[in-house]
Motif scaffolding. Structure first.
Motif, short mmCIF file in Angstrom:
data_model
loop_
_atom_site.label_atom_id
_atom_site.label_comp_id
_atom_site.label_asym_id
_atom_site.label_seq_id
_atom_site.Cartn_x
_atom_site.Cartn_y
_atom_site.Cartn_z
N ILE A 1 0.84 -1.20 0.00
CA ILE A 1 0.00 0.00 0.00
C ILE A 1 0.88 1.25 0.00
CG2 ILE A 1 -1.67 1.34 1.33
CD1 ILE A 1 -2.85 -1.39 2.26
N LEU A 2 1.91 1.24 0.81
CA LEU A 2 2.83 2.38 0.87
C LEU A 2 3.43 2.66 -0.51
CD1 LEU A 2 4.30 4.47 2.65
CD2 LEU A 2 6.05 2.72 3.04
N SER A 3 3.85 1.62 -1.20
CA SER A 3 4.45 1.82 -2.52
C SER A 3 3.42 2.28 -3.55
CB SER A 3 5.12 0.53 -3.00
OG SER A 3 4.16 -0.45 -3.33
N SER A 4 2.16 1.96 -3.33
CA SER A 4 1.13 2.36 -4.30
C SER A 4 0.73 3.83 -4.18
CB SER A 4 -0.11 1.47 -4.15
OG SER A 4 -0.81 1.78 -2.97
N ILE A 5 1.07 4.46 -3.07
CA ILE A 5 0.68 5.85 -2.87
C ILE A 5 1.24 6.75 -3.97
CG2 ILE A 5 0.92 7.85 -1.34
CD1 ILE A 5 0.62 5.83 1.02
N ALA A 6 2.52 6.59 -4.27
CA ALA A 6 3.14 7.41 -5.33
C ALA A 6 2.54 7.08 -6.70
CB ALA A 6 4.64 7.21 -5.34
N VAL A 7 2.30 5.79 -6.95
CA VAL A 7 1.72 5.37 -8.23
C VAL A 7 0.35 6.01 -8.42
CG1 VAL A 7 0.82 3.37 -9.50
CG2 VAL A 7 3.02 3.23 -8.32
N CYS A 8 -0.36 6.18 -7.33
CA CYS A 8 -1.72 6.73 -7.39
C CYS A 8 -1.75 8.25 -7.25
CB CYS A 8 -2.58 6.07 -6.31
SG CYS A 8 -2.79 4.29 -6.53
N GLY A 9 -0.60 8.89 -7.32
CA GLY A 9 -0.55 10.34 -7.30
C GLY A 9 -0.38 10.97 -5.94
N GLY A 10 -0.08 10.16 -4.93
CA GLY A 10 0.10 10.69 -3.59
C GLY A 10 1.49 11.29 -3.40
N ASP A 11 1.67 11.94 -2.27
CA ASP A 11 2.95 12.60 -1.98
C ASP A 11 3.53 12.08 -0.66
OD1 ASP A 11 1.40 13.81 0.01
OD2 ASP A 11 1.29 15.73 -1.04
N ALA A 12 4.66 12.65 -0.26
CA ALA A 12 5.34 12.21 0.96
C ALA A 12 4.48 12.40 2.20
CB ALA A 12 6.66 12.98 1.11
N GLU A 13 3.66 13.43 2.21
CA GLU A 13 2.76 13.65 3.35
C GLU A 13 1.75 12.51 3.47
OE1 GLU A 13 -0.60 16.91 4.52
OE2 GLU A 13 1.31 17.70 3.77
N ALA B 1 3.54 9.46 4.86
CA ALA B 1 3.74 9.59 6.30
C ALA B 1 2.43 9.31 7.05
CB ALA B 1 4.28 10.97 6.65
N TYR B 2 1.34 9.81 6.51
CA TYR B 2 0.04 9.58 7.13
C TYR B 2 -0.30 8.09 7.13
CZ TYR B 2 -5.01 9.72 7.91
OH TYR B 2 -6.27 9.51 8.40
N PHE B 3 -0.05 7.41 6.00
CA PHE B 3 -0.33 5.98 5.95
C PHE B 3 0.55 5.21 6.93
CE2 PHE B 3 0.63 1.71 4.60
CZ PHE B 3 -0.64 1.16 4.72
N ARG B 4 1.83 5.58 7.01
CA ARG B 4 2.72 4.91 7.96
C ARG B 4 2.16 5.03 9.38
NH1 ARG B 4 8.02 3.78 6.17
NH2 ARG B 4 8.47 4.68 4.14
N SER B 5 1.65 6.21 9.72
CA SER B 5 1.10 6.41 11.07
C SER B 5 -0.14 5.55 11.28
CB SER B 5 0.82 7.88 11.35
OG SER B 5 -0.29 8.34 10.61
N ALA C 1 7.81 -4.05 -4.01
CA ALA C 1 6.47 -4.09 -4.61
C ALA C 1 6.45 -3.43 -5.98
CB ALA C 1 5.47 -3.39 -3.69
N ARG C 2 5.54 -3.90 -6.78
CA ARG C 2 5.28 -3.32 -8.10
C ARG C 2 3.78 -3.05 -8.18
NH1 ARG C 2 9.74 -2.62 -7.47
NH2 ARG C 2 11.51 -3.59 -8.46
N PRO C 3 3.34 -1.95 -7.53
CA PRO C 3 1.90 -1.67 -7.50
C PRO C 3 1.36 -1.39 -8.90
CG PRO C 3 3.14 0.17 -6.62
CD PRO C 3 4.12 -0.93 -6.87
N ARG C 4 0.08 -1.69 -9.04
CA ARG C 4 -0.59 -1.50 -10.32
C ARG C 4 -1.47 -0.27 -10.26
NH1 ARG C 4 -2.55 -7.41 -9.37
NH2 ARG C 4 -3.40 -6.16 -7.72
N LYS C 5 -1.56 0.43 -11.35
CA LYS C 5 -2.38 1.63 -11.43
C LYS C 5 -3.85 1.30 -11.13
CE LYS C 5 -2.45 6.03 -12.62
NZ LYS C 5 -1.87 7.05 -11.80
N ARG C 6 -4.28 0.09 -11.46
CA ARG C 6 -5.68 -0.27 -11.22
C ARG C 6 -6.03 -0.34 -9.74
NH1 ARG C 6 -6.56 -6.68 -12.23
NH2 ARG C 6 -4.85 -7.35 -10.91
N ASP C 7 -5.01 -0.42 -8.88
CA ASP C 7 -5.26 -0.41 -7.43
C ASP C 7 -5.62 0.98 -6.92
OD1 ASP C 7 -4.77 -3.13 -7.19
OD2 ASP C 7 -2.64 -2.85 -6.76
N CYS C 8 -5.52 1.99 -7.78
CA CYS C 8 -5.79 3.37 -7.36
C CYS C 8 -7.28 3.67 -7.25
CB CYS C 8 -5.15 4.35 -8.34
SG CYS C 8 -3.35 4.20 -8.41
N GLY C 9 -8.08 3.05 -8.05
CA GLY C 9 -9.52 3.29 -8.00
C GLY C 9 -10.16 2.48 -6.89
#
Length: 122
Positions: free
Chosen positions: A40-52, A55-59, A89-97
């Motif tokens: 899930i952490l690795s998919s955040i960037a793939v889905c357009g998320g940022d470092a913030e 950090a929120y997901f880690r918490s 991990a190799r997250p997939r873009k389809r996991d973003c929706g």
């Protein structure tokens, strides 16, 4: 695939030796929780998320275990293995929706529930 196997082997070899409360009760569920959290952490960037958002997901991942009584060893295990899983991990873009994200998140909570069940002796 070879990289994933190598990363998993390195993660197993370098895992901290001390076992925490949750690790003693449910070692497999803890490993699966950390690996799913890493995905899930690795998919955040793939889905357009940022470092913030990362950090929120880690918490959130940590807080879920703290609610179950995680100690420092458990949280160290989570951080170490979540990071290793995220790198592999190799997250997939389809996991973003919603159709993809809901099952991925549900798996994380399944592992949390298995840890909780093991703590209760079941």
């Amino acid at each position: 695939m070879r990289t994933l196997i190598l990363a998993a082997a390195l993660a197993l070899a370098a895992t901290p030796a001390a076992a925490g409360k949750l690790l003693e009760a449910a070692p497999e569920a803890m490993r699966n929780y950390a690996e799913q959290a890493g995905y899930i952490l690795s998919s955040i960037a793939v889905c357009g998320g940022d470092a913030e958002e990362e950090a929120y997901f880690r918490s959130i991942a940590r807080d879920n275990l703290v609610q179950l009584g995680a100690d420092d060893e458990d949280l160290g295990f989570l951080e170490f293995n979540m990071e290793a899983a995220a790198k592999a991990a190799r997250p997939r873009k389809r996991d973003c929706g919603e159709d993809g994200a809901v099952p991925v998140a549900s798996d994380l909570f399944l592992h949390k529930n298995l840890i909780e069940k093991a703590l209760k002796g079941g």
